[in-house]
Design an enzyme around this catalytic site. Structure first.
Site, short mmCIF file in Angstrom:
data_model
loop_
_atom_site.label_atom_id
_atom_site.label_comp_id
_atom_site.label_asym_id
_atom_site.label_seq_id
_atom_site.Cartn_x
_atom_site.Cartn_y
_atom_site.Cartn_z
N LYS A 139 0.85 -1.20 0.00
CA LYS A 139 0.00 0.00 0.00
C LYS A 139 0.89 1.25 0.00
O LYS A 139 1.56 1.53 0.99
CB LYS A 139 -0.89 0.02 1.25
CG LYS A 139 -1.95 1.12 1.17
CD LYS A 139 -2.36 1.67 2.51
CE LYS A 139 -1.32 2.52 3.15
NZ LYS A 139 -1.12 3.84 2.51
N VAL A 173 3.94 7.12 13.12
CA VAL A 173 3.08 6.07 12.58
C VAL A 173 3.73 4.70 12.79
O VAL A 173 3.05 3.71 13.09
CB VAL A 173 2.76 6.32 11.08
CG1 VAL A 173 1.96 5.17 10.51
CG2 VAL A 173 1.98 7.62 10.93
N GLY A 174 5.06 4.64 12.67
CA GLY A 174 5.76 3.37 12.88
C GLY A 174 5.48 2.79 14.26
O GLY A 174 5.33 1.57 14.42
N GLY A 185 8.25 4.73 6.98
CA GLY A 185 7.50 5.96 7.18
C GLY A 185 7.97 6.67 8.43
O GLY A 185 9.10 6.48 8.89
N SER A 186 7.09 7.47 8.99
CA SER A 186 7.48 8.30 10.13
C SER A 186 7.55 7.47 11.42
O SER A 186 6.93 6.41 11.54
CB SER A 186 6.46 9.42 10.30
OG SER A 186 5.20 8.86 10.60
N THR A 187 8.27 8.01 12.36
CA THR A 187 8.40 7.35 13.66
C THR A 187 7.05 7.29 14.38
O THR A 187 6.71 6.27 15.00
CB THR A 187 9.45 8.11 14.51
OG1 THR A 187 10.71 7.94 13.84
CG2 THR A 187 9.54 7.58 15.92
N GLU A 224 11.20 0.92 9.23
CA GLU A 224 12.22 1.86 8.75
C GLU A 224 11.65 3.26 8.94
O GLU A 224 10.76 3.68 8.20
CB GLU A 224 12.52 1.61 7.26
CG GLU A 224 13.13 0.26 6.95
CD GLU A 224 14.60 0.17 7.35
OE1 GLU A 224 15.15 1.13 7.91
OE2 GLU A 224 15.19 -0.89 7.10
N GLU A 241 13.61 16.15 12.68
CA GLU A 241 13.83 15.76 11.29
C GLU A 241 13.11 16.76 10.41
O GLU A 241 11.88 16.80 10.38
CB GLU A 241 13.23 14.36 11.07
CG GLU A 241 13.38 13.91 9.65
CD GLU A 241 12.68 12.59 9.34
OE1 GLU A 241 11.55 12.37 9.80
OE2 GLU A 241 13.28 11.78 8.63
N CYS A 262 15.04 9.90 4.13
CA CYS A 262 15.26 9.57 5.54
C CYS A 262 16.73 9.69 5.90
O CYS A 262 17.08 10.09 7.00
CB CYS A 262 14.76 8.17 5.83
SG CYS A 262 15.44 6.94 4.72
P1 NAD Z 1 3.94 8.43 7.29
O1 NAD Z 1 4.35 7.67 8.49
O2 NAD Z 1 3.00 9.56 7.45
O3 NAD Z 1 3.24 7.44 6.24
C1 NAD Z 1 3.89 6.27 5.81
C2 NAD Z 1 2.84 5.30 5.30
O4 NAD Z 1 2.04 4.85 6.39
C3 NAD Z 1 1.88 5.88 4.28
O5 NAD Z 1 1.61 4.89 3.30
C4 NAD Z 1 0.63 6.15 5.12
O6 NAD Z 1 -0.53 6.17 4.35
C5 NAD Z 1 0.66 4.97 6.05
N1 NAD Z 1 -0.09 5.12 7.32
C6 NAD Z 1 -0.51 6.24 7.93
N2 NAD Z 1 -1.12 5.94 9.11
C7 NAD Z 1 -1.08 4.58 9.24
C8 NAD Z 1 -1.50 3.67 10.24
N3 NAD Z 1 -2.10 4.08 11.34
N4 NAD Z 1 -1.26 2.36 10.05
C9 NAD Z 1 -0.63 1.92 8.95
N5 NAD Z 1 -0.19 2.75 7.95
C10 NAD Z 1 -0.41 4.06 8.10
O7 NAD Z 1 5.29 8.86 6.57
P2 NAD Z 1 5.47 9.77 5.28
O8 NAD Z 1 5.13 11.16 5.65
O9 NAD Z 1 4.77 9.13 4.12
O10 NAD Z 1 7.04 9.62 5.01
C11 NAD Z 1 7.99 10.43 5.59
C12 NAD Z 1 8.66 9.73 6.74
O11 NAD Z 1 9.17 8.47 6.29
C13 NAD Z 1 9.84 10.47 7.30
O12 NAD Z 1 9.82 10.44 8.69
C14 NAD Z 1 11.04 9.67 6.79
O13 NAD Z 1 12.20 9.78 7.56
C15 NAD Z 1 10.50 8.31 6.79
N6 NAD Z 1 11.27 7.44 5.90
C16 NAD Z 1 12.07 6.49 6.46
C17 NAD Z 1 12.84 5.69 5.63
C18 NAD Z 1 13.73 4.62 6.19
O14 NAD Z 1 14.09 3.71 5.44
N7 NAD Z 1 14.10 4.66 7.45
C19 NAD Z 1 12.80 5.88 4.26
C20 NAD Z 1 11.98 6.87 3.74
C21 NAD Z 1 11.20 7.65 4.58
#
Ligand code: NAD
Length: 477
Positions: A172, A227-228, A223-225, A245, A376, A279
């Protein structure tokens, strides 16, 4: 081109289109306007999506040789579609067209790497009395969730090893950038058996529902910390494996002996590529006070020379930021830094035009304790902080909730390697930032930057469970 309406590729489930009753708008960040409508999968469709993936797993898991051949075919197909996919990626993400094309071909590289990877058998004992082996068993269906900065590449970082290990995948993408991965899903139907790779799209709560669904046995999330953390907690309910990640606030420490002219372009682009929306971008530069002024000047000169344009315009080096909240955040962080005494050596403001364009910005007279250094920023901003003592620089660099990547720069690589060994990060590189990002090396963060790693044999093994097999001696042929 990017002003035209683009027809979104459909959702791919079971190797076919899956129709949805709803759609959602996708904005072109170069204009700020909705230019496409992507299919929105309903939570009530997930039983079908995951059920299909589970059925495909039953045969996909058995033949590793066939999987390797299929991954090669997928790489070829993806690469040959690069010209068709790149404009879609640029239109929804903002990055210049050559970089979008590069993202597609690099994604094919990951498929090829995992197709070719020789995985040694792990025989622990094999003699006249006993046989013991560790066999890696695929997990089943994997939920993969990806962000908007590298919508195709970061998905393939998951898809390639997951499929090679014998799992099937439901991926997704971010609702900001669903179109390129939907198009990849359609392209790869020609190479992959039905149900092996399913690409769904939709706004939240689709991701949360795909994490909570009982069928997947692993969630691989980038994604973000914030949401992670939610994903990790939700996945723990039924002990799904997770790879997370997450965010980073990566330091680059530049020692006093560097040749500024020599390192300047590499250091600059390690912070500004993809508008800093990476990231592992260098997000805080700690420069020895003896070269601080010179480095600020060199970075500012480069920042002022960069062509910021719609990614579809030939010659554009940086496009717009990807989305409105990110654009507002970058403006806010720069304003906050200036309020706290930062000197703007270059940039410092958005561009006066439609879309989410921001000048590449270099800040000096900044220090730890202000938001642009501590958080960040994920934007085209480089704060350059002066230090006197190397131990102090390391302590400040490590004093972060994050620990993704780091770099140390010196005319004497051995001196840099010695300092690199003290960095609290998943990767560290010398005289380059992000130099360890390649298919062969593990990538992952410490602390709030995540759990687990992607890439290499380590990434492959994260898509399997080790099964210990033991018993009497085996017959020898
Ligand atoms: P985000 O966490 O907002 O979204 C990431 C994904 O999670 C999206 O597909 C989003 O739709 C989905 N999502 C949102 N809420 C959710 C939930 N409750 N349950 C499951 N999925 C959900 O991140 P973003 O704004 O898309 O990306 C930017 C962030 O990603 C930055 O913090 C960046 O550092 C990080 N990032 C990390 C890496 C890495 O490999 N460490 C790589 C790229 C980006």
């Amino acid at each position: 081109m990017t002003r035209q309406h683009i027809e979104a590729a459909p959702v791919t489930v079971d190797g076919r289109d899956l129709s949805t009753s709803d759609v959602f708008g996708v904005v072109n960040p170069a204009t700020g306007e909705v230019f496409a409508h992507a299919p929105s999968v309903g939570a009530d469709q997930l039983d079908h999506v995951f059920g299909t993936s589970l059925r495909a797993f039953e045969s996909w898991k058995d033949d590793e040789t066939a999987r390797r051949a299929v991954l090669h075919a997928a790489a070829d197909r993806l690469e040959s579609a690069a010209d068709e996919l790149a404009p879609v990626l640029t239109a929804e993400q903002g990055k210049p067209l050559p970089e979008a094309r590069d993202e597609i071909t690099r994604s094919a590289m990951w498929l090829r790497y995992y197709a070719d990877l020789e995985v040694p058998r792990e025989i622990i004992r094999d003699d006249a009395e006993a046989y013991q082996e560790v066999v890696r068993r695929p997990l089943g269906v994997v939920t993969a969730i990806t962000p908007w900065n590298f919508p195709v590449l970061l998905a393939l970082w998951k898809i390639a090893p997951a499929l090679r290990a014998g799992n099937t995948v439901v991926v997704k993408p971010s609702p900001y950038t669903p179109l390129s991965l939907l198009a990849v899903g359609r392209v790869l139907r020609e190479a992959l058996p039905p149900g092996v790779l399913n690409v769904i799209s939709g706004p939240e709560p689709l991701g949360a529902a795909a994490v909570a669904h009982p069928i997947p046995r692993k969630v691989s999330f980038t994604g973000s910390t914030v949401v992670g953390r939610e994903v990790g907690i939700a996945a723990a309910a039924d002990f799904k494996r997770v790879t997370l990640e997450l965010g980073g606030n990566d330091p680059a420490i530049v020692l006093g002996d560097v040749d500024i002219d020599r390192i300047a372009p590499t250091l600059f682009w390690s912070a500004f590529v993809n508008n800093g929306q990476m990231c592992l971008a260098a997000k805080r530069v700690y420069a020895h006070h003896s070269i601080h002024a010179g480095l600020v000047e060199a970075m500012a000169a480069l920042a002022k020379s960069v062509v910021v344009e719609d990614g579809m315009v030939p010659g554009a080096q940086l496009g717009p930021l990807n989305n409105l909240p990110q654009y507002e955040r970058v403006k806010d962080l720069v304003r906050d830094a200036v309020r706290h005494g930062a000197r703007v050596a270059a940039g410092g403001a958005p561009l006066d035009r439609e879309g989410y364009f921001h000048q590449p910005t270099v800040l000096s007279e900044v220090t730890d304790g202000i938001r642009v250094v501590d958080e960040e920023q994920f934007g085209p901003v480089m704060p350059i902080i002066a230090f006197g003592d190397e131990a102090d620089a390391v302590q400040r660099a490590n004093n972060s909730a994050y620990g993704l990547t780091a770099s140390v720069w010196s005319a004497d690589p051995e001196r840099a390697y010695a300092l690199a060994a003290t960095m609290d990060s998943g990767q560290v590189s010398v005289n380059v930032h992000g130099g360890a990002v390649m298919p062969t090396l593990p990538f992952g963060g410490r602390k709030n930057s995540g759990i687990g790693v992607e890439n290499g044999l380590w990434g492959l093994h994260s898509f399997s469970d080790p099964q210990a097999v033991a018993g009497p001696p085996r017959k020898r042929s």
